[in-house]
Design an enzyme around this catalytic site. Structure first.
Site, PDB file in Angstrom:
ATOM      1  N   THR A  49      23.074   1.932  11.465  1.00  0.00           N
ATOM      2  CA  THR A  49      23.086   2.961  12.501  1.00  0.00           C
ATOM      3  C   THR A  49      21.821   3.798  12.335  1.00  0.00           C
ATOM      4  O   THR A  49      20.997   3.532  11.454  1.00  0.00           O
ATOM      5  CB  THR A  49      24.320   3.869  12.383  1.00  0.00           C
ATOM      6  OG1 THR A  49      24.161   4.735  11.233  1.00  0.00           O
ATOM      7  CG2 THR A  49      25.592   3.042  12.210  1.00  0.00           C
ATOM      8  N   CYS A  50      21.671   4.826  13.146  1.00  0.00           N
ATOM      9  CA  CYS A  50      20.479   5.668  13.034  1.00  0.00           C
ATOM     10  C   CYS A  50      20.473   6.460  11.732  1.00  0.00           C
ATOM     11  O   CYS A  50      19.413   6.892  11.268  1.00  0.00           O
ATOM     12  CB  CYS A  50      20.381   6.613  14.223  1.00  0.00           C
ATOM     13  SG  CYS A  50      21.809   7.693  14.427  1.00  0.00           S
TER      14      CYS A  50
END
Length: 425
Positions: A49-50
């Protein structure tokens, strides 16, 4: 089970490194296939994910999962990132620590914004990709399904997720919902095309909004943002027409002074609206709307200060829920590890029962041959006696195994029982 996790998170690594190590959906499937080929006895799952890139590896036995340095090499080599680049920024966890970490991630206790809902869907997606790629096996099935169960418990048994703390989520769920019961029939105008505007659009669409118009001084950026969220890009020159038509307005530009002045709003927009409700969220600093705009009939204007105060109250309420959430994580981790340790004892328990059952059956047959005149009731009583005796003999070693499993894998006790009762591997 042998479980390891290596990766980087927002707590220990910068965004540049996380971006270098990030995996898209196609890259994830390709990487899982490569790692399975390199380590055929191991299971893999990748969460990217980020805010984190985490590689989970599991094996059924103590040596069937790769070692930590092998996992680090697998993770870095895919993107060609040198080891020196990640010094001091990689997280490495083993067994119980890895289990508890995944539980906390799934329950959004390790998120940058604690309690945000998106991470659970991302964990589910990572698990599903592992399954679809053939990289998940019994160990990771148990791990991820139990992680989802732990997250659901935190959601259902605490108020952690009831208190929103991000500005856009509070703006839509706690403020706009006071004015509008539904959003699917509302004309939404977003002024600006930065991160705050995009995040607010995300929450608006989650709430049901479909008619989203984007106005920005840079038409290219307006087109880009509108296309990403299936909205409509509108030329900056039509700003005042859009204000007259809108039901809900988001102000999120970086303008140095207000772009909507009260006098012009009263002269140009108000007559066309005829007091129809207009909800304005001014998320810009400095403000995009002069405060006096909110004095117009039918206009509900909230500034960033109003929202920030609500967020702070929500943070305090959410913090009060953290101890209960952490207790759930500990309890679920204890249960998972105890069950994993008990599974290790299964073959030895089966062997112990077999070693006692076989002579029991043989001795009963020998006895009944010597006593052919026994009636059925007597025979049943003798069989019951033999069963009880076997169970009593099994009770002490089984009790010891159960107690030892609460503390960790009882390898020493298992080895002793194998030698003592001459059990085959």
């Amino acid at each position: 089970m042998n479980l390891r996790m290596v990766g980087c998170t927002h707590r220990a690594s910068g965004v540049d490194l996380r971006q270098q190590l990030a995996f898209g959906s196609e890259q994830t499937s390709d990487a899982l296939a490569r790692w399975r080929e390199r380590f055929p006895t191991a299971e893999f799952a990748l969460l990217s994910t980020c805010n984190r890139v985490e590689l989970y590896a599991a094996g059924a036995g103590p040596v069937e999962a790769p070692e930590t340095d092998e996992l680090v090499d697998a993770l870095l080599s895919y993107h060609g990132v040198p080891t020196k680049r990640v010094e001091g920024q990689l997280l490495s966890l083993h067994q119980r620590e890895a289990v508890a970490h995944l539980y906390r991630v799934a329950a959004s206790l390790d998120s940058m914004v604690v309690g945000e809902p998106q991470i659970l869907a991302q964990v589910k997606q990572a698990y599903q990709r592992s399954v679809d790629s053939g990289a998940a096996g019994p160990a990771l099935h148990d791990l991820f399904q139990s992680a989802l169960r732990a997250a659901r418990r935190v959601y259902n048994e605490t108020g952690l997720h009831k208190h929103r703390v991000s500005i856009p989520s509070v703006a839509i769920a706690d403020f706009a919902s006071r004015v509008f019961e539904r959003f699917d029939d509302k004309h939404v105008l977003v002024i600006g095309a930065g991160e705050m505007a995009e995040e607010t659009i995300r929450y608006l669409q989650d709430a049901g909004a479909t008619r989203i118009h984007v106005v920005n001084r840079s038409p290219e950026r307006a087109l880009e943002l509108a296309a990403a969220w299936k909205g409509v890009a509108v030329p900056w020159e039509r700003l005042w027409d859009e204000l007259a038509a809108a039901d809900l307005v988001i102000g999120a530009t970086g303008a140095a002074e207000p772009i909507v002045k009260a006098q012009r709003f009263e002269r140009v927009v108000a007559p066309l609206r005829q007091q129809r409700p207009l909800f304005i969220l001014d998320l810009a600093v400095p403000r995009n709307f002069e405060p006096e705009v909110g004095e117009q009939l039918g206009v509900y204007l909230y500034s960033l200060d109003d929202l920030a105060l609500a967020c702070e109250r929500n943070r305090d309420a959410r913090a009060a829920e953290l101890p209960a959430a952490e207790q759930i994580i500990v309890a679920e981790t204890d249960a998972f590890m105890a069950a994993a340790h008990r599974r290790i004892t299964g073959p030895v328990i089966s062997g112990l029962r077999r070693n006692l059952e076989e002579p029991k059956v043989a001795e009963l047959e020998r006895l009944f041959k010597k006593l052919p005149d026994l009636d059925e009731r007597s025979r049943a009583e003798i069989v019951q006696f033999a069963d009880r005796l076997v169970n009593k003999l099994l009770h002490p070693p089984l009790e010891s195994l159960r107690d030892a499993s609460q503390e960790g894998p009882p390898h020493g006790l298992l080895d002793a029982l194998r030698r003592l009762f001459r059990l085959e591997e």
